[in-house]
Write an enzyme that holds these catalytic residues in place. Sequence first.
Site, PDB file in Angstrom:
ATOM      1  N   ASP A 131      57.691  54.132  38.751  1.00 30.75           N
ATOM      2  CA  ASP A 131      56.994  55.010  37.832  1.00 30.75           C
ATOM      3  C   ASP A 131      56.421  56.140  38.677  1.00 30.75           C
ATOM      4  O   ASP A 131      56.269  55.993  39.885  1.00 30.75           O
ATOM      5  CB  ASP A 131      55.889  54.222  37.123  1.00 30.75           C
ATOM      6  CG  ASP A 131      55.152  55.086  36.135  1.00 30.75           C
ATOM      7  OD1 ASP A 131      55.822  55.875  35.446  1.00 30.75           O
ATOM      8  OD2 ASP A 131      53.926  54.967  36.040  1.00 30.75           O
ATOM      9  N   CYS A 170      33.171  45.896  52.161  1.00 29.37           N
ATOM     10  CA  CYS A 170      33.183  44.860  53.188  1.00 29.37           C
ATOM     11  C   CYS A 170      31.886  44.084  53.094  1.00 29.37           C
ATOM     12  O   CYS A 170      31.042  44.349  52.243  1.00 29.37           O
ATOM     13  CB  CYS A 170      33.353  45.467  54.583  1.00 29.37           C
ATOM     14  SG  CYS A 170      31.950  46.452  55.101  1.00 29.37           S
ATOM     15  N   ASP A 211      52.245  51.364  37.030  1.00 30.00           N
ATOM     16  CA  ASP A 211      50.804  51.508  36.983  1.00 30.00           C
ATOM     17  C   ASP A 211      50.495  52.015  35.584  1.00 30.00           C
ATOM     18  O   ASP A 211      51.231  52.795  35.032  1.00 30.00           O
ATOM     19  CB  ASP A 211      50.384  52.528  38.035  1.00 30.00           C
ATOM     20  CG  ASP A 211      48.918  52.813  37.979  1.00 30.00           C
ATOM     21  OD1 ASP A 211      48.175  51.943  37.524  1.00 30.00           O
ATOM     22  OD2 ASP A 211      48.525  53.918  38.375  1.00 30.00           O
TER      23      ASP A 211
END
Lengths: 802, 49
Positions: A493, A83, A684
């Site tokens: 996957d 952040c 992925d």
Amino acid sequence: MLGAQRELCCAGCEAVARTIVAAGFQRYYETRLAPQPGSDLAPPARDLPPAGIYDDAVAQRQFVAAPTEHEREAALILDRIRCAACLWLSEQYLRRVPGVLRVDINYATHRAQVAWDPRRVRLSGILEAIRAIGYDAYPYDPRRQDELERRDRRRALWRLFVAGFGAMQVMMYAFPAYIDDGAGTLTRDAEQLMRWASLVLTAPVMLFSCGPFFSAAWQDLKQGRISLDTPIALGLAAGFAASAWATLAGAGEVYFDSIAMLVFLLLGARYVEMAARQRAARELDHLRRWMPALAWRLRDQGDAASAERLAAHLLAPGDHVLVPAGERVPADGVVMSGASSCDESLLTGESRPVAKRAGAELTGGAVNLEQPLVMRVARAGADTRAAAIARLVERAAAGRPRLVESADRVARALTWLVLAAAALAFLWWLHVAPDRAPWVAVAVLVATCPCALALAAPVVLTRANARLLAGGVALTRSRAVEVLERTTDVVLDKTGTLTTGRFAIAHFVPLASLGADRCFALARAIEASSRHPIARAFRGEGPLPSVSALRNCPGHGVEAIVDGRRVRIGGERFCRELAGEPLPARFAPRPALYTPVFLVDERGWLAAFLLEDQLRADAPELVDALAAHGLRVHLCSGDDPAVVEAVARRLGIDSFVGGATPQDKFAFVAGLQREGRVVAMIGDGLNDAPVLAGADVSVALASGADAAQVQADLVLLGDSLGGISDGFAVARGAMRVIRQNLGWAILYNAVALPAAASGWIGPWEAAVGMAASSLAVVLNALRPLGVTAGRAGVAAPALAAA
Amino acid sequence: MESLYILVPLSVVLVLGIGWVFWRALESGQFDDLERPAHDVLMDDDRPV
């Protein structure tokens, strides 16, 4: 710290916290939005190449500028940023590093410009300072992408501003004409003055702001095509030309206000869309570094001390290269000496490290985890397997059939209709009343200007994009929304998608009388110093027994002396050597669902830990939500079939394939497509990339390999899977709104066309009608898109009912 | 009504002037990072000038 005692997860975090507080930056802890997850805070040292390599003159040539003799400047990408507090901390901390002259961090892009005095500090010192507070930074060449992006952004903002201010001012000039009661309040001269002022301000809007529309339309025209930009450009040009003519001639209607407003709205939608796209692209940029830039070549093949640095792409087959522990393998080749294990998860999706000893094949891009290796290069640079996969992905992406937006198709058909109608009306009126003919033709073009149609899709798509981005999903291709809505099948996957790719202990099986607590403490103590992914499963809290004579046997396990006893943890064979007896029959053989890790001492077997690649907590939710959307869910993984089956059963997936190579996955998806199914692939890892490109729409996880992401239609930026089902809900909501808009726009055009062609409405009424229809479309597009907030799973039934 | 003949051209000049000012701001990089100013309010502003 902050007036209270704080618990920290590990020594690494404590060191980081101490550094931060000692430098006087406690404020970081007050202003940060999210605490860093403990497991991620301690930087996994294996991912970080030693900062020293960046001091190399060869490496520096790429990214370091030298404005003056005693000043060096480089652009850094900051990583592990959570952040704004992280950015603030990095910036403040860097400023205090002696020798650093300037630091400027862009909060939007997470890029830093750093200038330093090479006499007082080296680039590696700066990078190490950033690492000391728990972040990572690496230099990049900013000239390539950034400069281009910034110019685009500035140009777009400038166009938008010119259109916006022009529209506002022109509307003010047009206002008197709208409220004129015809009783002579507005004199002829005053009206003419307003028109001239409008013309002067609309001219830059047309000439500058509309540039993208005209150039795109011109490109299409040259290729004999017609696109969404064609009717816009034509309508704008015709409207402006007619208005300009009316102004010059001092007779007829003007619609400068409508034109300027239309341009402003269109450009506004495009700007937001571009900002979202660039932002998504930047998120992906962080991960684009799987091939190392530098390699250590051995001048003398047998002597590790003769290593010299050179750029990885300069390696030639036959070179001997040293791969230090923790660094990436710079090329494909064969291990000549040394024993270690490599993390090839980026290339194969396989999360378990692969043992490497002399004679074993090494793949470029893999991370050498444990011991230094000497390899002989077989293929380098563009010939490596990783580069070949990247090319395959590119080809698959290029060969994909381009789905045209439904709005574009309708607009194209309608444009021909409008052009024909305008021409016919012109000819007809030329015959009947020649003086009215041009104005009727313009009325037809303006009234039926497909601007409502043009706005129908982009505004909704942009909102869908922003809505998805807020939920942690980046849409990289707008057309994916259309495909998502039509999707019938989802192929998932396993490793890294449904599972975290991190191991966890699923079962503990005691094999002797030793208590579970003691066994865990022993295991933790031995694994505490190991970098092996399996060792992560043993992380925990509590006091540890003292460990000595630690010996790491790559691919087998770890041995150590704990409280005077020799203890081993690792695979069955490795442990049997120490236990001196076969595995007790009590340890029933289990299906290959788990990776067993044994704990033994000299007297015999102590315990077995059954490890499991942990299922993501929200994986069942995702599968349920997808099913609630009416989608067929398939599981297709390269993992062991038994593991895949177990995962599928647990999640309630009926259709699953295990042990699939990338080719098998591709064939599986292609098979579904041949049945007429529209397939979404969620994956992925680099090995998924061809499959992702082959699917109708693809979703990739940001934590995975970069190539897959660059090619995916949707990229999940966070770690939560909730964004995926969210994506389906938003896509359906967006497409519903687009359809409503298209319906409305077509209905409007169907009414306006005959009205204008018959001369029943003049250009002025046509312009009002056009503005009203555009406004209706935009307002409709601004309604919530299916999902307003919260979980998509909750909203799904409501959506299905709607 | 005669004042219109001054005011309307003046407003055109004003718009062009504002456009120029905006262009200068844009080129000086003021709009390159729209997120930082929001955070700068919250953080201590101890940047050396």
